[in-house]
Motif scaffolding. Sequence first.
Motif, PDB file in Angstrom:
ATOM      1  N   ALA A  27       0.814  -1.217   0.000  1.00  0.00           N
ATOM      2  CA  ALA A  27       0.000   0.000   0.000  1.00  0.00           C
ATOM      3  C   ALA A  27       0.846   1.265   0.000  1.00  0.00           C
ATOM      4  CB  ALA A  27      -0.927   0.005   1.214  1.00  0.00           C
ATOM      5  N   PHE A  28       2.118   1.159   0.401  1.00  0.00           N
ATOM      6  CA  PHE A  28       2.990   2.326   0.450  1.00  0.00           C
ATOM      7  C   PHE A  28       3.563   2.691  -0.920  1.00  0.00           C
ATOM      8  CE2 PHE A  28       2.759   1.236   4.878  1.00  0.00           C
ATOM      9  CZ  PHE A  28       2.924   2.440   5.544  1.00  0.00           C
ATOM     10  N   HIS A  29       3.381   1.832  -1.913  1.00  0.00           N
ATOM     11  CA  HIS A  29       3.910   2.094  -3.257  1.00  0.00           C
ATOM     12  C   HIS A  29       5.336   2.653  -3.169  1.00  0.00           C
ATOM     13  CE1 HIS A  29      -0.114   1.438  -4.902  1.00  0.00           C
ATOM     14  NE2 HIS A  29      -0.586   2.283  -4.003  1.00  0.00           N
ATOM     15  N   PRO A  30       6.257   1.903  -2.555  1.00  0.00           N
ATOM     16  CA  PRO A  30       7.594   2.450  -2.290  1.00  0.00           C
ATOM     17  C   PRO A  30       8.339   2.874  -3.545  1.00  0.00           C
ATOM     18  CG  PRO A  30       7.504   0.074  -1.866  1.00  0.00           C
ATOM     19  CD  PRO A  30       6.108   0.518  -2.086  1.00  0.00           C
ATOM     20  N   LYS A  31       9.047   3.980  -3.405  1.00  0.00           N
ATOM     21  CA  LYS A  31       9.927   4.485  -4.454  1.00  0.00           C
ATOM     22  C   LYS A  31      11.351   4.463  -3.935  1.00  0.00           C
ATOM     23  CE  LYS A  31       6.472   7.366  -6.732  1.00  0.00           C
ATOM     24  NZ  LYS A  31       6.388   6.483  -7.918  1.00  0.00           N
ATOM     25  N   ARG A  32      12.278   4.168  -4.825  1.00  0.00           N
ATOM     26  CA  ARG A  32      13.666   3.982  -4.435  1.00  0.00           C
ATOM     27  C   ARG A  32      14.593   4.769  -5.349  1.00  0.00           C
ATOM     28  NH1 ARG A  32      10.583  -0.661  -4.338  1.00  0.00           N
ATOM     29  NH2 ARG A  32      10.660  -1.886  -2.405  1.00  0.00           N
ATOM     30  N   GLY A  33      15.722   5.161  -4.783  1.00  0.00           N
ATOM     31  CA  GLY A  33      16.767   5.776  -5.590  1.00  0.00           C
ATOM     32  C   GLY A  33      16.294   6.946  -6.423  1.00  0.00           C
ATOM     33  N   LYS A  34      16.541   6.856  -7.726  1.00  0.00           N
ATOM     34  CA  LYS A  34      16.212   7.954  -8.637  1.00  0.00           C
ATOM     35  C   LYS A  34      14.718   8.179  -8.776  1.00  0.00           C
ATOM     36  CE  LYS A  34      20.438   7.567 -11.419  1.00  0.00           C
ATOM     37  NZ  LYS A  34      20.997   7.303 -12.781  1.00  0.00           N
ATOM     38  N   GLU A  35      13.913   7.160  -8.465  1.00  0.00           N
ATOM     39  CA  GLU A  35      12.455   7.332  -8.523  1.00  0.00           C
ATOM     40  C   GLU A  35      11.997   8.442  -7.576  1.00  0.00           C
ATOM     41  OE1 GLU A  35      10.863   2.774  -9.448  1.00  0.00           O
ATOM     42  OE2 GLU A  35      11.169   3.431  -7.362  1.00  0.00           O
ATOM     43  N   ILE A  36      12.690   8.586  -6.455  1.00  0.00           N
ATOM     44  CA  ILE A  36      12.335   9.620  -5.485  1.00  0.00           C
ATOM     45  C   ILE A  36      12.629  10.996  -6.049  1.00  0.00           C
ATOM     46  CG2 ILE A  36      12.788  10.504  -3.166  1.00  0.00           C
ATOM     47  CD1 ILE A  36      13.577   7.617  -2.385  1.00  0.00           C
TER      48      ILE A  36
END
Length: 509
Positions: A27-36
Motif C-alpha cells: 500500500a505504500f507504493h515504495p519508491k527507491r533511488g532515482k524514482e524519489i
Amino acid sequence: MRKPVIAIAGLACENSTFTPSRTDAAAFHPKRGKEIIEKYDFLHPGTTLSNAATWVGALIGHALPGGVVKRDSFELLAGEIVSRLEKIVEARWIDGLWFDIHGAMHVEGVEDVEAELLRRIRKVIGPHVLVSASMDLHGNVSRQLAHQTDLVTCYRTAPHIDVRETKQRACQNLVELIQQQPESLKRMRPLKAWVPLPVLLPGEQTSTRVEPASHIYAAVPGVADGNDVIDAAIWVGYAWADEWRNRAIVMVTGWEEATVVKGAEKLATIFWASHADFKFVAPTGSFKECLDAALASSKRPYFISDSGDNPTAGGSGDMTWGLHKLLARSEFKEESGPKVIYASVPGKTAVAEAVKAGVNATVTVTAGAEVDDIHAGPITLTGRVHSIKHGDVNAETEVVLQVGSVFVILTKLRKPYHKEHDFTDLDLKPRSAAIVIVKIGYLEPELYDMAADWMMALTPGGVDQDLERLGHHKIRRPMWPFDKKWEHPPDLTARLIPPSNEPLTGPDD
C-alpha cells in the motif's frame, strides 16, 4: 567548496486504531533511488535545490490512510530503508537527511513509530547528520521525534494545498543549514521550542478555510519569517488513533533562545484562546437529516460527506452502512427518481462479475463489509452496469451500477473520490446530479468548488467525527473536547528540546 550530500527516506501514512482494516507494505507504493528524485520536481536537474546539493534517494513510501500498519510490513520497509542508507553511507559522506513523513502512522505493537524509524536511521547515519522532517499538520510531534530532528515543518492549510511548498521548504531549510556548517563533525544545531497543547480535534473542525483555524494559521508566517527564526509550525494532531502522543503541538526553530520561545508561546496562546471555538466546517446532521435537506433543496449538485468511513482520514472505505440507508429510501427506488451518485464501496467479486457481464447488463452482486462489518454487513445490489474503467492507480478496476436512480461506484480496491475526473472518467456527470455522496470529511478543493451546497453526515465508522463515542483510553488527560472542565489552565510554557546530538532528559510531557 564540496557539494553537500543529502539522503531521502521516510514512510507516510495516517492510521486509525478504530478501523479494523490493516495496511500492508504494498500500500505504500515504495519508491527507491532515482524514482524519489523524479517524484519531486523541485529536485529535478537544473533546479535551485539540485544545484545546491546532491540528493540521494533511499526509500520513501506514501500509503492511502487506513487501518494500522502490519508489523511485518513495517519491518520489511524500515529494514530496506536502513539497508539502503547503510550502502549510501559506505559510499559517501552524508551531510543531511530529508525525513519525508506524515506523522500519524501507527504500527502493530509500535507507538510513536516515526520516532522509532528515525532512531533506526540515526544508528546508520550517525549524530552528525542534520535531519529535516516535513509533515502533515494532522501528524503528531512527540518530544522524542522533535529531539531527533534538527528542523521540522508541516502544512499550513487544510485542505492541504501547500504540500509541495512544505516539502520544498523542508529541503531548502536543510540546504541553508548545511551551508552554514563548518567542514567538521561540530555541527551547529538550531534551537527548538516545543509546546504541547491538550487539544485533540478532527480535521473537519480545524479547516483553515474557516475560523478559528484560519486566524491561528495566519499567525504562523509572522513568527516563521522573523529574525533568528528558521521555521514555525502548528500541528493539530491526529484524532483517530488512541495513542499517548496524539495532541496539538507548536514548534519554532531558530538561533536565538528568547526569540524561538516567544514565538512558540505566542502561537500556543493564540491556539488555546480559541480551543472552545472550533466548529465543523459545514452544517452537519445524521445521514437521514442530510438526505432530507438535500431533497428539500433546489441547489444542485448537493454534496453529502459520508464522513465516518472516509478513506483519506483512516477509514476502511469498506463500510456499507450509508449505502444501505440510501437504497432503503423510497425516493430513489425508480430510475426516474432524483439522480444520486454514491462513491464508493469496494468489492472484488462484485466488480469481476459486473465486468464479465459488460456494460448495460443487469446483474445481482454483493459487495462491501469484507473488512469493516461492525455497523452493517455486505450489501446485495441488482442493477444495470452503467460503465467500467480499468487501470486506476488505487481502485485498479471501477464499475458503476445503476440501482433505481442511484449510481453506485464499486471498486476492486478502495479509492478516494476527490476530483471531477474521478466521476467523468466513469461516464458520470456530477454537476448535473441531484445529490453526490462521497466518503470524505471536508470537501477537497474541486468538490468544494463544484458543490452548490453541502452537509457533512455524522456517520459511524473508524473515523467517526464524534470522538467521544469511539473509546479513547491511552490519550493524555485532561484533553479537549473529552474534558470540558479544567482545574488549572494548561502550561503553555515552551520546552527547549536538546540538540539531536545530545541526550534527551527530563519528563516526557
